[in-house]
Design a protein around this motif. Structure first.
Motif, PDB file in Angstrom:
ATOM      1  N   UNK A   1      -7.845  -1.005   4.189  1.00 31.96           N
ATOM      2  CA  UNK A   1      -8.662   0.138   4.590  1.00 31.96           C
ATOM      3  C   UNK A   1      -7.848   1.424   4.601  1.00 31.96           C
ATOM      4  N   UNK A   2      -6.571   1.337   4.981  1.00 22.44           N
ATOM      5  CA  UNK A   2      -5.705   2.518   4.964  1.00 22.44           C
ATOM      6  C   UNK A   2      -5.522   3.022   3.542  1.00 22.44           C
ATOM      7  N   UNK A   3      -5.317   2.102   2.615  1.00 22.50           N
ATOM      8  CA  UNK A   3      -5.158   2.488   1.218  1.00 22.50           C
ATOM      9  C   UNK A   3      -6.420   3.166   0.688  1.00 22.50           C
ATOM     10  N   UNK A   4      -7.580   2.620   1.024  1.00 26.80           N
ATOM     11  CA  UNK A   4      -8.843   3.207   0.574  1.00 26.80           C
ATOM     12  C   UNK A   4      -9.084   4.573   1.209  1.00 26.80           C
TER      13      UNK A   4
ATOM     14  N   UNK B   1       0.830  -1.212   0.000  1.00 25.54           N
ATOM     15  CA  UNK B   1       0.000   0.000   0.000  1.00 25.54           C
ATOM     16  C   UNK B   1       0.862   1.259   0.000  1.00 25.54           C
ATOM     17  N   UNK B   2       2.156   1.156   0.377  1.00 29.40           N
ATOM     18  CA  UNK B   2       3.055   2.295   0.189  1.00 29.40           C
ATOM     19  C   UNK B   2       3.286   2.552  -1.297  1.00 29.40           C
ATOM     20  N   UNK B   3       3.429   1.479  -2.073  1.00 29.25           N
ATOM     21  CA  UNK B   3       3.828   1.610  -3.477  1.00 29.25           C
ATOM     22  C   UNK B   3       2.670   1.912  -4.416  1.00 29.25           C
ATOM     23  N   UNK B   4       1.480   1.405  -4.128  1.00 32.81           N
ATOM     24  CA  UNK B   4       0.356   1.525  -5.064  1.00 32.81           C
ATOM     25  C   UNK B   4       0.031   2.980  -5.421  1.00 32.81           C
ATOM     26  N   UNK B   5      -0.014   3.927  -4.483  1.00 33.34           N
ATOM     27  CA  UNK B   5      -0.300   5.315  -4.897  1.00 33.34           C
ATOM     28  C   UNK B   5       0.714   5.856  -5.900  1.00 33.34           C
ATOM     29  N   UNK B   6       1.979   5.495  -5.757  1.00 27.12           N
ATOM     30  CA  UNK B   6       2.996   6.008  -6.674  1.00 27.12           C
ATOM     31  C   UNK B   6       2.917   5.321  -8.033  1.00 27.12           C
ATOM     32  N   UNK B   7       2.426   4.086  -8.076  1.00 24.12           N
ATOM     33  CA  UNK B   7       2.187   3.452  -9.371  1.00 24.12           C
ATOM     34  C   UNK B   7       1.038   4.144 -10.097  1.00 24.12           C
ATOM     35  N   UNK B   8       0.012   4.572  -9.371  1.00 19.83           N
ATOM     36  CA  UNK B   8      -1.046   5.368  -9.997  1.00 19.83           C
ATOM     37  C   UNK B   8      -0.477   6.685 -10.537  1.00 19.83           C
TER      38      UNK B   8
END
Length: 466
Positions: A257-260, A215-222
């Motif tokens: 849930x944190x990612x969402x 979940x640290x990496x997913x926002x930066x992939x977006x």
């Protein structure tokens, strides 16, 4: 807001071509290769110990190259206070066996501090920041690929590491020592809706740490989706899908849930309006599907006993909380209760490290970064941690002008990442796994370096105009 130091003249291309790795190369080169070699460190069983060693060597070279002149940003000062609290708390360790976990935690904090120091001093242009970001994301995707192979049953390595062969038996018999000595990428577990499944941890100590890194990496992939085109964009989208599949097979509910929640914050305050609607719709759909699946699989409360919409919500919530059984819920909140009781006994400087408590499977002072600081380093540690996080939030705030520059867009996606991090740390402690902590602070350091770059560019434009 940021202090600055003079830059050295760039190394000529001919000199870089024949530079000896780790001796004559730029410090960021060393950091990139240190991160890319994560599979090697994991295979050797040294990934918990190698990071402070690598980064300490890089800092020595950095000090030499910059003639002892360094940039000291505000988060570094708060981080230094946190390290001081960790060192002071060592005076209050009462159990000799706990020195192992103390030095583990100290190594993680030291590595995080050093990577923040290195990146904020050397990543002083946008190509350098992007290269380091790409390496960090690639390392996570490689770990995700290994996790996917394990979830599919195609490759599930199980062997004794080199470190496991040399560590004393007293260490390898602990849960931490076993995770170092025996290399696996998951273990069998049970979860409502999935049944018996292979729970992933990939290159990380435990599943909760793997889910945190995902979940640290997913926002930066977006963020990267908007930066690339063609087949590269297709690869980034595949990378996101890969990490989401891995996240499901970690069953990291807090991480999800944190990612969402971070996505909702980003959509409301930092995303373009159309994208905000898309993200919020995706979040609502994901939550609805997740809760519906758990509600259908839950066996703790009968829906007939609680009719209506409220009853369905209660059933879904209980299915979510108890999806792994009541033991996980009971253990965690037993730990938090013991943590608060222990803090009240030593409120100023803490116990130095987590400690075993009779009747609990998990040690007091664990499973929450905030409770861990309160228990291990007392009020001094908690104040230092909150000051550190607050200084990062302030230092990485995106400019108010439209996101015409990739740097500004990067900071806006960084808000998604950081909100996710803050919430995830309520029930997870990234400092238990040094690799997780290093990647966390590498992402944070890149955000701080980007904010520094924007400040310098704004100052230069103002100077030229004046």
């Amino acid at each position: 807001m940021m202090s600055s130091s003079p830059l050295l003249p760039p190394t000529p291309p001919s000199a870089r071509r024949f530079a000896v790795p780790f001796l004559e190369t730029d410090p960021l080169f060393d950091v990139r290769w240190g991160v890319l070699l994560l599979p090697l460190w994991w295979g050797l069983g040294v990934e918990q110990f190698v990071w402070p060693v690598i980064f300490l060597g890089v800092v020595v070279k950095l000090l030499y190259m910059q003639h002892l002149h360094v940039v000291v940003v505000r988060p570094l000062r708060w981080f230094a206070l946190l390290l001081a609290a960790v060192l002071i708390s060592a005076l209050f360790i009462t159990e000799p066996v706990r020195w192992l976990t103390y030095f583990r935690n100290l190594g993680a904090f030291t590595a995080g501090f050093l990577v923040l120091l290195i990146v904020t001093n050397r990543a002083r242009n946008w190509p350098a920041i992007e290269r380091l970001l790409d390496v960090a994301l690639l390392a996570v995707i490689v770990a995700g690929g290994v996790g996917f192979l394990a979830a599919a049953g195609l490759w599930r390595p199980d062997f004794q590491s080199l470190a496991g062969r040399v560590l004393p038996e007293a260490i390898t018999q602990t849960s931490y020592g076993r995770a170092i000595a025996l290399r696996t990428v998951g273990q069998w577990s049970w979860f409502a809706g999935l049944g018996l499944y292979y729970r992933l941890n990939s290159f990380f100590l435990f599943s909760n740490h793997f889910s945190s890194v995902l979940v640290y990496a997913i926002p930066f992939l977006f963020y990267k989706i908007g930066r690339v085109r063609g087949w590269r964009r297709a690869l980034v989208i595949l990378g996101i899908l890969l990490l989401i599949i891995d996240l499901i097979y970690t069953t990291g509910r807090v991480a999800l849930l944190s990612l969402l929640a971070g996505a909702a914050y980003f959509a409301l305050f930092h995303a373009p309006r159309r994208r905000a609607i898309q993200i919020l719709s995706a979040i609502a759909l994901a939550i609805a599907l997740w809760l519906a699946a758990l509600s259908a699989a839950g066996e703790f409360v009968s829906a007939s006993e609680r009719p209506g919409v409220v009853g369905g919500v209660v059933d879904a919530f209980e299915g979510f909380v108890f999806a792994r059984g009541s033991g996980s819920y009971t253990s965690r909140f037993g730990v938090y209760q013991a943590t608060i009781e222990g803090f009240l006994q030593r409120p100023l400087f803490g116990w130095g490290t987590e400690r075993d408590v009779e009747g609990l499977d998990l040690p007091a002072g664990s499973h929450s970064e905030y409770f861990a600081a309160l228990y291990r380093q007392g009020l001094l540690g908690l104040v230092a941690l909150l000051g550190l996080l607050g200084s990062v939030w302030w230092a990485t705030r995106p400019p108010r002008e439209p996101a015409t520059l990739p740097q500004v867009t990067f900071l806006r996606y960084g808000r998604w990442f950081f909100v996710t991090t803050l919430i995830n740390s309520v029930l997870n402690d990234p400092g238990v796994d040094t690799t997780t902590y290093v990647l966390l602070w590498l992402f944070i350091a890149l955000l701080v370096a980007t904010a520094q770059l924007i400040d310098r560019q704004s100052h230069d434009r103002f100077t030229r105009t004046d």
